[in-house]
Design a protein around this motif. Structure first.
Motif, PDB file in Angstrom:
ATOM      1  N   PRO A 195       0.810  -1.217   0.000  1.00 56.95           N
ATOM      2  CA  PRO A 195       0.000   0.000   0.000  1.00 56.95           C
ATOM      3  C   PRO A 195       0.845   1.269   0.000  1.00 56.95           C
ATOM      4  O   PRO A 195       1.982   1.265   0.486  1.00 56.95           O
ATOM      5  N   TYR A 196       0.267   2.336  -0.507  1.00 50.72           N
ATOM      6  CA  TYR A 196       0.943   3.635  -0.503  1.00 50.72           C
ATOM      7  C   TYR A 196       0.919   4.216   0.896  1.00 50.72           C
ATOM      8  O   TYR A 196      -0.133   4.291   1.535  1.00 50.72           O
ATOM      9  N   ARG A 197       2.083   4.627   1.369  1.00 57.29           N
ATOM     10  CA  ARG A 197       2.218   5.336   2.645  1.00 57.29           C
ATOM     11  C   ARG A 197       3.330   6.370   2.470  1.00 57.29           C
ATOM     12  O   ARG A 197       4.482   6.008   2.182  1.00 57.29           O
ATOM     13  N   HIS A 198       2.982   7.634   2.672  1.00 56.70           N
ATOM     14  CA  HIS A 198       3.956   8.726   2.545  1.00 56.70           C
ATOM     15  C   HIS A 198       5.153   8.493   3.458  1.00 56.70           C
ATOM     16  O   HIS A 198       4.993   8.164   4.625  1.00 56.70           O
ATOM     17  N   PRO A 212       4.244  16.075   1.544  1.00 54.30           N
ATOM     18  CA  PRO A 212       3.707  15.687   0.232  1.00 54.30           C
ATOM     19  C   PRO A 212       3.853  16.768  -0.841  1.00 54.30           C
ATOM     20  O   PRO A 212       3.976  16.454  -2.017  1.00 54.30           O
ATOM     21  N   ASP A 213       3.881  18.040  -0.447  1.00 58.77           N
ATOM     22  CA  ASP A 213       3.983  19.124  -1.432  1.00 58.77           C
ATOM     23  C   ASP A 213       5.387  19.727  -1.512  1.00 58.77           C
ATOM     24  O   ASP A 213       5.560  20.859  -1.930  1.00 58.77           O
ATOM     25  N   TRP A 214       6.422  18.943  -1.166  1.00 61.56           N
ATOM     26  CA  TRP A 214       7.778  19.481  -1.108  1.00 61.56           C
ATOM     27  C   TRP A 214       8.226  20.098  -2.426  1.00 61.56           C
ATOM     28  O   TRP A 214       8.880  21.140  -2.440  1.00 61.56           O
ATOM     29  N   THR A 235       9.371  23.953  -2.529  1.00 63.30           N
ATOM     30  CA  THR A 235      10.798  24.298  -2.621  1.00 63.30           C
ATOM     31  C   THR A 235      11.254  24.668  -4.027  1.00 63.30           C
ATOM     32  O   THR A 235      12.226  25.390  -4.193  1.00 63.30           O
ATOM     33  N   ARG A 236      10.609  24.093  -5.040  1.00 63.30           N
ATOM     34  CA  ARG A 236      11.002  24.285  -6.446  1.00 63.30           C
ATOM     35  C   ARG A 236      12.438  23.821  -6.717  1.00 63.30           C
ATOM     36  O   ARG A 236      13.041  24.179  -7.708  1.00 63.30           O
ATOM     37  N   ALA A 237      12.993  22.997  -5.826  1.00 65.52           N
ATOM     38  CA  ALA A 237      14.360  22.474  -5.981  1.00 65.52           C
ATOM     39  C   ALA A 237      14.304  21.058  -6.540  1.00 65.52           C
ATOM     40  O   ALA A 237      13.418  20.278  -6.214  1.00 65.52           O
ATOM     41  N   ALA A 259      11.094  17.359 -10.708  1.00 61.06           N
ATOM     42  CA  ALA A 259      10.713  15.942 -10.764  1.00 61.06           C
ATOM     43  C   ALA A 259      10.342  15.500  -9.354  1.00 61.06           C
ATOM     44  O   ALA A 259      11.063  15.774  -8.392  1.00 61.06           O
ATOM     45  N   LYS A 260       9.193  14.810  -9.251  1.00 59.97           N
ATOM     46  CA  LYS A 260       8.654  14.486  -7.930  1.00 59.97           C
ATOM     47  C   LYS A 260       8.215  13.033  -7.808  1.00 59.97           C
ATOM     48  O   LYS A 260       7.862  12.582  -6.732  1.00 59.97           O
TER      49      LYS A 260
END
Length: 145
Positions: free
Chosen positions: A21-24, A59-61, A65-67, A102-103
């Protein structure tokens, strides 16, 4: 072990995570993982201890950050590959939008299929469809392949 044998082990290990399962921020086969956790887990099982500690990330890093943090980590520990030359066992990094870093990460398992962990779903093997190919920003090989 030859590079081809190592690639086969990487592919087999990535497929062994299918259904997790997906887990952050998690990286535990069968219990939970995110896309980076999948790459980390495959590294641990095939190559040994992870090369660096996992930094904190929300989750929105990428939006915040735009890095290019995933790409930079790839360059520190993996071998850059031209996106036109990807091969099974390679790590693929995707952008959700052209102007964002890229994320998302996946592992190529055949020339046309990848394994990835996607928010809201379990780890799955999917086609590297045109939608994904348009978003492919970077590719890396694991050391030794």
């Amino acid at each position: 072990m030859t590079g081809l044998e190592l690639r086969a082990r990487l592919v087999a290990e990535a497929r062994d995570w299918i259904g997790t399962p997906y887990r952050h921020r998690a990286s535990c086969k069968g219990a939970g993982t995110d896309c980076l956790g999948l790459v980390r887990g495959v590294w641990r099982e095939v190559l040994g201890p992870e090369p660096e500690a996992l930094p904190a990330y929300a989750p929105d890093w990428a939006e915040a950050t735009r890095a290019e943090q995933m790409m930079e980590a790839g360059r520190r520990h993996l071998v850059p590959v031209a996106v036109e030359a990807i091969a099974p066992g390679d790590v693929l990094l995707f952008r959700w939008r052209d102007h964002l870093p890229a994320k998302h990460a996946a592992i190529l398992v055949t020339p046309e299929r990848m394994v990835h962990a996607h928010d809201g779903a379990a780890v799955a093997e999917v086609f590297l469809a045109p939608w994904w190919r348009r978003r492919l920003a970077f590719a890396f090989a694991f050391p030794g392949t």
